[in-house]
Every structure is written in structure tokens, then in C-alpha cells.
Scaffold this active site. Structure first.
Site, PDB file in Angstrom:
ATOM      1  N   HIS A 152       0.799  -1.228   0.000  1.00  0.00           N
ATOM      2  CA  HIS A 152       0.000   0.000   0.000  1.00  0.00           C
ATOM      3  C   HIS A 152       0.835   1.284   0.000  1.00  0.00           C
ATOM      4  CE1 HIS A 152      -3.432  -2.579   1.977  1.00  0.00           C
ATOM      5  NE2 HIS A 152      -3.002  -3.050   0.805  1.00  0.00           N
ATOM      6  N   GLU A 246     -13.355   0.709  -4.397  1.00  0.00           N
ATOM      7  CA  GLU A 246     -14.251   1.861  -4.501  1.00  0.00           C
ATOM      8  C   GLU A 246     -13.838   2.811  -5.620  1.00  0.00           C
ATOM      9  OE1 GLU A 246     -15.163   2.200   0.323  1.00  0.00           O
ATOM     10  OE2 GLU A 246     -14.298   3.898  -0.758  1.00  0.00           O
ATOM     11  N   TYR A 256     -13.016   9.391   3.592  1.00  0.00           N
ATOM     12  CA  TYR A 256     -13.545   8.305   2.771  1.00  0.00           C
ATOM     13  C   TYR A 256     -13.638   6.977   3.513  1.00  0.00           C
ATOM     14  CZ  TYR A 256     -13.719  11.642  -0.909  1.00  0.00           C
ATOM     15  OH  TYR A 256     -14.065  12.755  -1.650  1.00  0.00           O
ATOM     16  N   TYR A 267      -8.874 -10.642   4.681  1.00  0.00           N
ATOM     17  CA  TYR A 267      -8.513 -11.795   3.859  1.00  0.00           C
ATOM     18  C   TYR A 267      -8.689 -13.122   4.585  1.00  0.00           C
ATOM     19  CZ  TYR A 267      -6.623  -8.153   0.874  1.00  0.00           C
ATOM     20  OH  TYR A 267      -6.504  -7.038   0.081  1.00  0.00           O
TER      21      TYR A 267
END
Length: 371
Positions: A152, A246, A256, A267
Site C-alpha cells: 500500500h 471503490e 472516505y 482476507y
């Protein structure tokens, strides 16, 4: 899992399935009225693409190579900063300044080990290209602290109609701390002036301890960001966990939601949050369940593709196709597969010649030729 946990998990799955039925638009099979042309091969993970005025292409490769592709030939650009090539991190996006022909600035994001702590984090620079070498390199923003986690980093870059620069940085796998805290980097979309200074009207300027470059927060891992050519708004998509990718329209100071709300589960099947909506949190204009693992995004404006014009194209890493996301204003009204089984689509862009180009892992840069 204890009895209470099992009840909550069952409730979450049932409510999520109900929401999926309401939101999900079934993806249609492709209508193959196009062929492919390989523009450049032998690029392992082509992340970003930017076209120079002469029609040649700059392509970032995650391992740290910047290619200059001209007339089918690849040249490795020299003096590229050393990248922290780990997991999803490496050399990431690239974009030209809107006035590139006057000022020559090229902007790039990459995972950098500079700064505090072991590992790396997302960094934004600008530079110029002279004699196939980067020169005049300027550091504009470095997320911190570093971490050895491999997930990420984000990251995409876009300019808006007013000349502000936006770039995204994922939450670096620290989702319970970073994305909701405006005093910390990561899990954010930032807005800067083109020289890296912070606009005075950024939403958190003057707020004690805040990272003043932040424009929006509560993001997980945005790997697609583009300007809507009609409205000028900045659109971004981001990876959810297991489900819940999204598409968002980015608003000043907006939250958000990650991980306070999510349409996905972890997961290992555990619940991240039982909530999909909360007051004060922006709802996506669309979410994918199951996840498609989106990467790269472009609005099609070219007359070369009359059936695609006015819609979005989004790459799917997971299902290895390009997805046509059909629009009616800001509403998603349809989905269609393009380039089925082409491979992991890392990026998609529209070139100045009006053609659509894909960056496909293990293959390189592929142009879509309409029949």
C-alpha cells in the site's frame, strides 16, 4: 470465533450480500471489435506512462527503471533515484507538467528509503529530462515514517484545472492508525502547488499538528486517479480488502472511511468493520464486490472508440482484463470486459494520438486498435 462473533459475522455477510444485490452491476462479456499492437515489450511491471511532445513515451518500471520509448526502441533513462523495491513499492507514477513545453518539469512518485525509520515510504519528486538523463531533481514531498511493510504505497499523480498537483499514498498496511489521523501521513490524497509548496486553502492548513498537504483522508490504497475532463473533478479508485474496491469523487477535507466503514472483509474472513455507511463519511459512487483489484484509470474522450467515449476504463489486476465502466454523469450504469485474459493490467491511458494504451505486467505497453 465465539458465538457472538459468529452471529455478527453472519449478519455482516447477509447484509453485505443484500447490499451487493442492490449495488452490483453484472459485468458483460467483451465485444471484441479491436486488435492489439505491442508498442514496447520486455517491461516486467509497467506502472506509469507519460507522453512527450514528440510522441515518445516515458514508462516507469516498478523495479526502478525509467524507459524512454521512441519508434519502438527502449532507452533506459539515467540518474533515476534509487527506489525501495519491496512488495508493492518501487518506481510508481509519472506525469508531465501541464505547461511542460515551457518549463520541462516531469513529476514522479516512488518508494524511497530516505527519512526516519527502516524500510521506505512514498515520495514525490520533479525533474527534467536532458540527453536521456534526469537533471534538476527536486524533492517535493516524502511520506513518513518509513516502514518495512511491503503493501500500500499508492500511487498516482494528477493535475487539476487550476494547476494544483494531487498524489495518492496508501496506508502502508497500518490501517488502524494512519488513514484516519490527519497528523500522520499515508492513507491520504495530497494537494500541492506545482513547486511542492502547500496551497493556503488546503483543508487542514493551520490545524495544530496536521499534515497540511492532506486534501482528503480515510483511503486504503488508491492506485487510480484522473481528472474528469467534463467537470474538472478528481476521481480516484482504491483497493478494498476482500471486496469493497471503490470509485470516489475527491472532495476537499472529506473522509472516505477506511477502515471505519468498508464493503469488504479481511482476507482471513474476519470483520474489519460492521458498518458500510456512517454520517460524515463520503460514500463511494461505486464499489466492487468481489474485488477486481483496480489499477490505473482513464476517461475515454477519443473519437476512435465511439462505443467507449465518455466512459471510464479501469485495469483489473485480479481478473486480468480491462473494464469499461459505463457512466451517466456521476452514476455507474454498466460494466463490460475489454481485453479478456490479457494479463495483469497495471495501467491504462489515452495517448495524444487518441489511442488507448495498456501497461500489462510481463508484456509491456499494448495499444488497442479499433477495427
Amino acid at each position: 470465533m465465539n458465538k457472538i462473533g459468529l452471529i455478527l459475522f453472519t449478519f455482516f455477510i447477509c447484509s453485505c450480500q443484500a447490499q451487493i444485490k442492490e449495488n452490483d452491476i453484472q459485468v458483460q462479456n467483451e465485444v471484441k471489435n479491436y486488435t492489439f499492437e505491442t508498442v514496447a515489450s520486455g517491461i516486467d511491471i509497467p506502472w506509469g506512462m507519460a507522453w512527450l511532445p514528440d510522441g515518445s513515451i516515458l514508462v516507469t518500471e516498478k523495479s526502478g527503471i525509467l524507459y524512454h520509448i521512441k519508434n519502438g526502441q527502449k532507452t533506459e533513462v539515467k540518474n533515476v533515484p534509487v527506489v525501495y523495491n519491496r512488495g508493492q513499492g518501487g518506481l510508481l507514477d509519472i506525469i508531465l507538467h501541464p505547461n511542460y513545453e515551457k518549463n520541462g518539469w516531469i513529476y514522479m512518485t516512488y518508494a524511497s528509503s530516505e527519512g526516519d525509520g527502516d524500510g521506505g515510504n512514498t515520495k514525490l519528486i520533479r525533474a527534467k529530462l536532458e540527453n536521456e538523463s534526469l537533471t534538476s531533481i527536486e524533492s517535493l514531498y516524502k511520506c513518513g515514517p518509513n516502514t518495512t511493510k511491503g503493501q500500500h504505497f499508492g500511487s498516482r499523480i494528477v493535475f487539476d484545472n487550476e494547476g494544483y498537483l494531487y498524489f495518492s499514498a496508501g496506508e502502508r498496511g497500518n490501517h488502524f492508525v494512519n488513514p484516519q489521523d490527519i497528523k500522520r501521513d499515508n492513507g491520504k490524497i495530497y494537494r500541492l502547488n506545482d513547486d511542492g509548496t502547500i496551497p493556503k486553502d488546503n483543508p487542514f492548513v493551520g490545524k495544530e499538528g496536521a499534515k497540511e498537504a492532506i486534501y482528503s483522508y480515510g483511503h486504503r490504497n488508491p492506485q487510480g486517479m484522473i481528472k474528469n475532463p467534463i467537470t474538472g473533478a478528481i476521481w480516484a479508485h482504491e483497493h478494498g480488502p476482500q471486496g469493497g474496491d471503490e470509485i470516489n469523487i475527491i472532495k476537499k477535507g472529506a473522509n472516505y472511511g477506511w477502515p471505519v466503514v468498508t464493503y469488504g472483509i479481511d482476507y482471513d474472513g474476519t470483520i474489519i468493520s460492521p458498518d458500510k455507511e456512517k454520517p460524515g463519511i463520503e460514500k463511494p459512487i461505486y464499489y466492487w464486490v468481489p474485488s477486481i483489484a483496480p489499477c490505473g484509470m482513464v476517461f475515454v474522450t477519443s473519437d476512435r472508440y465511439p462505443n467507449w467515449k465518455g466512459n471510464l476504463l479501469v485495469g483489473s489486476l485480479k481478473f486480468q482484463y480491462l473494464e469499461l465502466v459505463k457512466l451517466n454523469g456521476n452514476e455507474i450504469i454498466g460494466r463490460q470486459k475489454i481485453a479478456t485474459d490479457i494479463g495483469r493490467v497495471r495501467n491504462v491511458a489515452q495517448g495524444p494520438d487518441g489511442y488507448i494504451y495498456m501497461g500489462v505486467e510481463g508484456k509491456g505497453i499494448i495499444k488497442i486498435i479499433p477495427n
